[in-house]
Enzyme design. Structure first.
Site, short mmCIF file in Angstrom:
data_model
loop_
_atom_site.label_atom_id
_atom_site.label_comp_id
_atom_site.label_asym_id
_atom_site.label_seq_id
_atom_site.Cartn_x
_atom_site.Cartn_y
_atom_site.Cartn_z
N LYS A 12 0.85 -1.19 0.00
CA LYS A 12 0.00 0.00 0.00
C LYS A 12 0.89 1.24 0.00
O LYS A 12 1.69 1.43 0.92
CB LYS A 12 -0.91 0.02 1.23
N THR A 57 -3.83 -5.00 0.62
CA THR A 57 -3.19 -3.71 0.86
C THR A 57 -4.07 -2.83 1.73
O THR A 57 -3.57 -1.96 2.44
CB THR A 57 -2.86 -3.00 -0.47
N ASP A 58 -5.38 -3.05 1.70
CA ASP A 58 -6.27 -2.29 2.58
C ASP A 58 -5.97 -2.62 4.04
O ASP A 58 -6.04 -1.73 4.91
CB ASP A 58 -7.73 -2.61 2.25
N PHE A 154 34.35 27.64 -10.85
CA PHE A 154 34.24 26.51 -11.78
C PHE A 154 35.04 26.85 -13.02
O PHE A 154 34.67 27.70 -13.81
CB PHE A 154 32.78 26.22 -12.13
N ARG A 171 31.06 32.51 -8.23
CA ARG A 171 29.70 32.21 -8.68
C ARG A 171 28.81 31.90 -7.49
O ARG A 171 29.29 31.60 -6.38
CB ARG A 171 29.68 31.02 -9.64
N GLN A 214 30.78 18.57 -7.12
CA GLN A 214 31.24 17.24 -6.73
C GLN A 214 32.11 17.32 -5.47
O GLN A 214 31.97 16.50 -4.56
CB GLN A 214 32.03 16.60 -7.87
N ASN A 240 22.30 21.18 -9.46
CA ASN A 240 22.96 22.49 -9.50
C ASN A 240 21.92 23.52 -9.93
O ASN A 240 21.51 23.57 -11.09
CB ASN A 240 24.12 22.47 -10.49
N HIS A 242 21.20 26.58 -11.15
CA HIS A 242 22.01 27.58 -11.83
C HIS A 242 21.47 29.00 -11.65
O HIS A 242 20.26 29.23 -11.72
CB HIS A 242 22.06 27.27 -13.34
#
Length: 287
Positions: A12, A57-58, A154, A171, A214, A240, A242
């Site tokens: 469920k 599932t109930d 970067f 940045r 990373q 990321n 941006h």
């Protein structure tokens, strides 16, 4: 050509349970989304339609509500463990239970003791795997949005005829952290461990001078494991988010790194795992 039934499970999904503790004037509120998946000797129901081994599932949904009342909800990990152990113990055909929980945070408002407001978009998560071989508990967080407005560069990456991205030595670095950490033991204060892991992730993000997302990912995972011996592995997905500097020259204005366009897609997605060298095998825990 022979055809066989492969691995399978059922359950469920996304039972939403809200539990209140009203013992005093100061109420406690738990708001969970619980998904259960059971596996075991279930081939007959697939091959012949025989449902003798299939707990409805109930019934699984009802168990979530009944356990919330019978035992209460303290921490999502302990609630998930109770459910997983119950299904394996009470259903002869079931050999493995997976319980996934999302915990939505509410914050107290006002002075009444019974008023709440939904917290940030960040949510707490956990996944419990239990069978007669092992029990694994994974805790985590999703949508933990972090941003450093400087101390990120970067550059030095490969360039070919399709490269247009300029190198930068300053940045914005922003991400929405999805992190999951695996416990090496079940003798854990779940609330304290979760709070510490979140704190360590944030501290590492803020304190790392980043040359790549990373590098930041590894620093975050390393900090968690270094500070918390009860954990043995951390997995993260860091989109990321941006932020592109807007060209304001057409308007006769300069832009010394102050006005940005926040793009939602496409985005870079950095994923990785940091683990102890002696970490026990996780088995199916990451599935």
């Amino acid at each position: 050509m022979p055809i066989t039934l492969g691995p399978n499970r059922y359950g469920k999904a996304e039972t939403r349970v809200v539990a209140l503790r009203r013992g005093t004037d100061r109420h406690e509120l738990a708001d969970l989304n619980v998904s259960i998946a059971l596996s075991g000797e279930l081939a007959d129901t697939h091959l012949t339609g025989d449902n003798a081994a299939v707990l409805p599932t109930d019934t699984q949904k009802n168990t979530v509500f009944a356990f919330a009342r019978k035992y209460g909800i303290d921490q999502p990990e302990s609630f998930g463990l109770r459910l997983a152990e119950h299904f394996v113990a009470t259903q002869p055909a079931i050999t493995h239970a997976r319980v996934e929980i999302t915990d939505y945070a509410w914050q107290r408002v006002g002075q009444t003791g019974h008023s709440f407001a939904r917290g940030s978009q960040e949510v707490r998560t956990c996944v419990v795997h239990h069978d007669d071989q092992a029990t694994h508990v994974l805790s985590g967080v999703t949508d933990l949005v972090l941003l450093n407005s400087t101390n990120s560069e970067f550059w030095g990456y490969p360039k070919d005829e399709y490269t247009t991205l300029p190198e930068t030595t300053d940045r914005i670095l922003a991400t929405a952290v999805t992190a999951t950490w695996r416990h090496a033991t079940l003798d854990v204060d779940w609330a304290e461990s979760h709070a510490a892991a979140r704190h360590n992730l944030v501290d590492a993000f803020t304190e790392t001078y980043s040359y790549s997302l990373q590098q930041t990912l590894y620093a975050m995972g390393w900090r968690v494991l270094d500070k918390q011996p009860e954990l043995c592995e951390v997995r993260m997905a860091l989109p990321n988010k941006h932020h592109f500097l807007v060209d304001l020259e057409p308007f006769g204005l300069d832009n010394p790194g102050e006005v940005f366009f926040a793009a939602d897609r496409p985005y870079g997605l950095i994923e990785g795992t940091v683990l102890r060298d002696d970490a026990p095998t996780a088995g199916p825990a990451w599935e």
